[in-house]
Design a protein around this motif. Sequence first.
Motif, PDB file in Angstrom:
ATOM      1  N   ARG A  83     -12.461 -33.628  -4.391  1.00 13.02           N
ATOM      2  CA  ARG A  83     -12.020 -32.942  -5.609  1.00 13.02           C
ATOM      3  C   ARG A  83     -10.522 -32.662  -5.527  1.00 13.02           C
ATOM      4  O   ARG A  83      -9.790 -32.804  -6.497  1.00 13.02           O
ATOM      5  N   ASN A  84     -10.072 -32.271  -4.350  1.00 11.45           N
ATOM      6  CA  ASN A  84      -8.639 -32.014  -4.161  1.00 11.45           C
ATOM      7  C   ASN A  84      -7.816 -33.271  -4.420  1.00 11.45           C
ATOM      8  O   ASN A  84      -6.795 -33.223  -5.102  1.00 11.45           O
ATOM      9  N   VAL A  85      -8.246 -34.390  -3.869  1.00 11.45           N
ATOM     10  CA  VAL A  85      -7.510 -35.652  -4.025  1.00 11.45           C
ATOM     11  C   VAL A  85      -7.389 -36.033  -5.498  1.00 11.45           C
ATOM     12  O   VAL A  85      -6.367 -36.575  -5.935  1.00 11.45           O
ATOM     13  N   MET A  86      -8.407 -35.736  -6.265  1.00 19.47           N
ATOM     14  CA  MET A  86      -8.356 -36.060  -7.694  1.00 19.47           C
ATOM     15  C   MET A  86      -7.295 -35.217  -8.417  1.00 19.47           C
ATOM     16  O   MET A  86      -6.728 -35.662  -9.411  1.00 19.47           O
ATOM     17  N   ALA A  87      -7.004 -34.024  -7.894  1.00 21.95           N
ATOM     18  CA  ALA A  87      -5.998 -33.158  -8.498  1.00 21.95           C
ATOM     19  C   ALA A  87      -4.624 -33.326  -7.854  1.00 21.95           C
ATOM     20  O   ALA A  87      -3.598 -33.121  -8.495  1.00 21.95           O
ATOM     21  N   ASN A  88      -4.617 -33.691  -6.570  1.00 22.65           N
ATOM     22  CA  ASN A  88      -3.378 -33.790  -5.802  1.00 22.65           C
ATOM     23  C   ASN A  88      -3.588 -34.867  -4.734  1.00 22.65           C
ATOM     24  O   ASN A  88      -4.324 -34.638  -3.775  1.00 22.65           O
ATOM     25  N   PRO A  89      -2.969 -36.017  -4.859  1.00 26.97           N
ATOM     26  CA  PRO A  89      -3.275 -37.136  -3.960  1.00 26.97           C
ATOM     27  C   PRO A  89      -2.718 -37.009  -2.535  1.00 26.97           C
ATOM     28  O   PRO A  89      -3.054 -37.821  -1.677  1.00 26.97           O
ATOM     29  N   HIS A  90      -1.904 -36.014  -2.254  1.00 27.11           N
ATOM     30  CA  HIS A  90      -1.290 -35.903  -0.924  1.00 27.11           C
ATOM     31  C   HIS A  90      -2.321 -35.501   0.126  1.00 27.11           C
ATOM     32  O   HIS A  90      -3.068 -34.543  -0.053  1.00 27.11           O
ATOM     33  N   VAL A  91      -2.350 -36.253   1.224  1.00 25.48           N
ATOM     34  CA  VAL A  91      -3.284 -35.989   2.316  1.00 25.48           C
ATOM     35  C   VAL A  91      -2.553 -36.024   3.653  1.00 25.48           C
ATOM     36  O   VAL A  91      -1.519 -36.680   3.800  1.00 25.48           O
ATOM     37  N   GLY A  92      -3.113 -35.311   4.616  1.00 22.43           N
ATOM     38  CA  GLY A  92      -2.654 -35.352   5.992  1.00 22.43           C
ATOM     39  C   GLY A  92      -3.832 -35.734   6.867  1.00 22.43           C
ATOM     40  O   GLY A  92      -4.909 -35.147   6.744  1.00 22.43           O
ATOM     41  N   LEU A  93      -3.656 -36.732   7.712  1.00 22.17           N
ATOM     42  CA  LEU A  93      -4.720 -37.231   8.582  1.00 22.17           C
ATOM     43  C   LEU A  93      -4.324 -37.037  10.039  1.00 22.17           C
ATOM     44  O   LEU A  93      -3.176 -37.300  10.407  1.00 22.17           O
ATOM     45  N   ILE A  94      -5.269 -36.608  10.850  1.00 24.87           N
ATOM     46  CA  ILE A  94      -5.066 -36.536  12.297  1.00 24.87           C
ATOM     47  C   ILE A  94      -6.179 -37.348  12.944  1.00 24.87           C
ATOM     48  O   ILE A  94      -7.360 -37.028  12.786  1.00 24.87           O
ATOM     49  N   PHE A  95      -5.801 -38.400  13.656  1.00 23.58           N
ATOM     50  CA  PHE A  95      -6.762 -39.263  14.346  1.00 23.58           C
ATOM     51  C   PHE A  95      -6.791 -38.894  15.823  1.00 23.58           C
ATOM     52  O   PHE A  95      -5.750 -38.859  16.486  1.00 23.58           O
ATOM     53  N   LEU A  96      -8.003 -38.626  16.320  1.00 22.49           N
ATOM     54  CA  LEU A  96      -8.199 -38.250  17.713  1.00 22.49           C
ATOM     55  C   LEU A  96      -8.858 -39.367  18.495  1.00 22.49           C
ATOM     56  O   LEU A  96      -9.682 -40.107  17.941  1.00 22.49           O
ATOM     57  N   VAL A  97      -8.518 -39.461  19.764  1.00 26.20           N
ATOM     58  CA  VAL A  97      -9.168 -40.369  20.703  1.00 26.20           C
ATOM     59  C   VAL A  97      -9.696 -39.488  21.833  1.00 26.20           C
ATOM     60  O   VAL A  97      -8.933 -38.708  22.416  1.00 26.20           O
ATOM     61  N   ARG A 137      -0.556 -40.668   0.364  1.00 25.88           N
ATOM     62  CA  ARG A 137      -1.165 -40.417  -0.943  1.00 25.88           C
ATOM     63  C   ARG A 137      -2.469 -41.186  -1.015  1.00 25.88           C
ATOM     64  O   ARG A 137      -2.502 -42.376  -0.715  1.00 25.88           O
ATOM     65  N   ALA A 138      -3.507 -40.481  -1.408  1.00 26.28           N
ATOM     66  CA  ALA A 138      -4.848 -41.071  -1.378  1.00 26.28           C
ATOM     67  C   ALA A 138      -5.403 -41.290  -2.774  1.00 26.28           C
ATOM     68  O   ALA A 138      -5.000 -40.648  -3.738  1.00 26.28           O
ATOM     69  N   ARG A 139      -6.346 -42.214  -2.811  1.00 30.81           N
ATOM     70  CA  ARG A 139      -7.140 -42.409  -4.020  1.00 30.81           C
ATOM     71  C   ARG A 139      -8.562 -42.711  -3.583  1.00 30.81           C
ATOM     72  O   ARG A 139      -8.801 -43.215  -2.472  1.00 30.81           O
ATOM     73  N   LEU A 140      -9.500 -42.382  -4.451  1.00 38.08           N
ATOM     74  CA  LEU A 140     -10.910 -42.608  -4.167  1.00 38.08           C
ATOM     75  C   LEU A 140     -11.366 -43.896  -4.835  1.00 38.08           C
ATOM     76  O   LEU A 140     -11.043 -44.137  -5.999  1.00 38.08           O
ATOM     77  N   LEU A 141     -12.100 -44.699  -4.091  1.00 34.79           N
ATOM     78  CA  LEU A 141     -12.605 -45.964  -4.628  1.00 34.79           C
ATOM     79  C   LEU A 141     -14.114 -46.028  -4.474  1.00 34.79           C
ATOM     80  O   LEU A 141     -14.654 -45.672  -3.427  1.00 34.79           O
ATOM     81  N   ARG A 142     -14.788 -46.492  -5.514  1.00 36.39           N
ATOM     82  CA  ARG A 142     -16.230 -46.700  -5.455  1.00 36.39           C
ATOM     83  C   ARG A 142     -16.574 -48.047  -4.849  1.00 36.39           C
ATOM     84  O   ARG A 142     -17.673 -48.250  -4.357  1.00 36.39           O
ATOM     85  N   ASP A 143     -15.629 -48.975  -4.912  1.00 34.64           N
ATOM     86  CA  ASP A 143     -15.873 -50.298  -4.361  1.00 34.64           C
ATOM     87  C   ASP A 143     -14.533 -50.998  -4.187  1.00 34.64           C
ATOM     88  O   ASP A 143     -13.569 -50.714  -4.905  1.00 34.64           O
ATOM     89  N   HIS A 183     -25.194 -49.838   6.879  1.00 32.22           N
ATOM     90  CA  HIS A 183     -24.908 -49.023   5.690  1.00 32.22           C
ATOM     91  C   HIS A 183     -23.474 -49.238   5.208  1.00 32.22           C
ATOM     92  O   HIS A 183     -22.510 -48.983   5.929  1.00 32.22           O
ATOM     93  N   ARG A 184     -23.393 -49.708   3.983  1.00 35.15           N
ATOM     94  CA  ARG A 184     -22.111 -49.921   3.313  1.00 35.15           C
ATOM     95  C   ARG A 184     -21.627 -48.562   2.788  1.00 35.15           C
ATOM     96  O   ARG A 184     -22.432 -47.758   2.336  1.00 35.15           O
ATOM     97  N   PRO A 185     -20.331 -48.282   2.826  1.00 37.14           N
ATOM     98  CA  PRO A 185     -19.863 -46.979   2.331  1.00 37.14           C
ATOM     99  C   PRO A 185     -20.194 -46.773   0.853  1.00 37.14           C
ATOM    100  O   PRO A 185     -20.199 -47.729   0.079  1.00 37.14           O
ATOM    101  N   ILE A 186     -20.431 -45.536   0.498  1.00 42.02           N
ATOM    102  CA  ILE A 186     -20.698 -45.193  -0.892  1.00 42.02           C
ATOM    103  C   ILE A 186     -19.400 -44.897  -1.645  1.00 42.02           C
ATOM    104  O   ILE A 186     -19.384 -44.872  -2.869  1.00 42.02           O
ATOM    105  N   LEU A 187     -18.336 -44.718  -0.883  1.00 43.23           N
ATOM    106  CA  LEU A 187     -17.026 -44.366  -1.426  1.00 43.23           C
ATOM    107  C   LEU A 187     -16.024 -44.569  -0.300  1.00 43.23           C
ATOM    108  O   LEU A 187     -16.404 -44.565   0.870  1.00 43.23           O
ATOM    109  N   ALA A 188     -14.771 -44.745  -0.635  1.00 45.47           N
ATOM    110  CA  ALA A 188     -13.735 -44.798   0.406  1.00 45.47           C
ATOM    111  C   ALA A 188     -12.510 -44.043  -0.065  1.00 45.47           C
ATOM    112  O   ALA A 188     -12.198 -44.005  -1.259  1.00 45.47           O
TER     113      ALA A 188
END
Length: 189
Positions: free
Chosen positions: A73-87, A99-105, A117-122
């Motif tokens: 819901r946040n991304v739909m209002a404000n596309p800015h995202v911060g990601l932290i990847f851990l190992v 900047r993110a966007r939601l995709l159904r396919d 299982h194929r993702p339902i969204l990305a």
Amino acid sequence: MKAAAEKVRHVLDPIDRMWLEHSPLCLIGTSDATGNLDVSPKGDPAGQLAHVIDDRTLAIAERPGNRRVDGYRNVMANPHVGLIFLVPGRGDTLRINGRARLLRDAPYFDEMVVKGHRPILALEVAIDEVFYHCAKAFMRSKLWQPETWDHDAIPSTARIAKALTRKDTPLDELEEYYGPSYAEKLYRA
């Protein structure tokens, strides 16, 4: 510090791609249009969490979860995202802001299948910044040192659910739900 200021890049390096290939967990920070924040964990087996589309774009699959969709819901209002990847076992982290966007396919969804299982969204992220964050927080927390872990210091997931969110459900039913078979249901909707 000059080194900290200059470590920010705008495209993925082969080392970043290697890190993403070994990361099974990502924390995604989002904000709505008025500044309300959310941080949501996303996890898949290492090598299947982040799908690199090109040097400036990656995607993270949505899998069945609690269905709160706060971050989306946040991304739909404000596309800015911060990601932290851990190992696991590593104190340093890979940080990506964009900047993110939601995709159904998308054509690459077929490459993001996990356990059939194929993702339902990305969540597709256009990268603005990429850099490594030092290990000091992990070193101070001793997060990866099992001898510091005290699993019994807090109630089980079943007991937390019983006390806070599922008060009318018998504890034995919750213990069954969150028991060994819980992991078998990870990719089911």
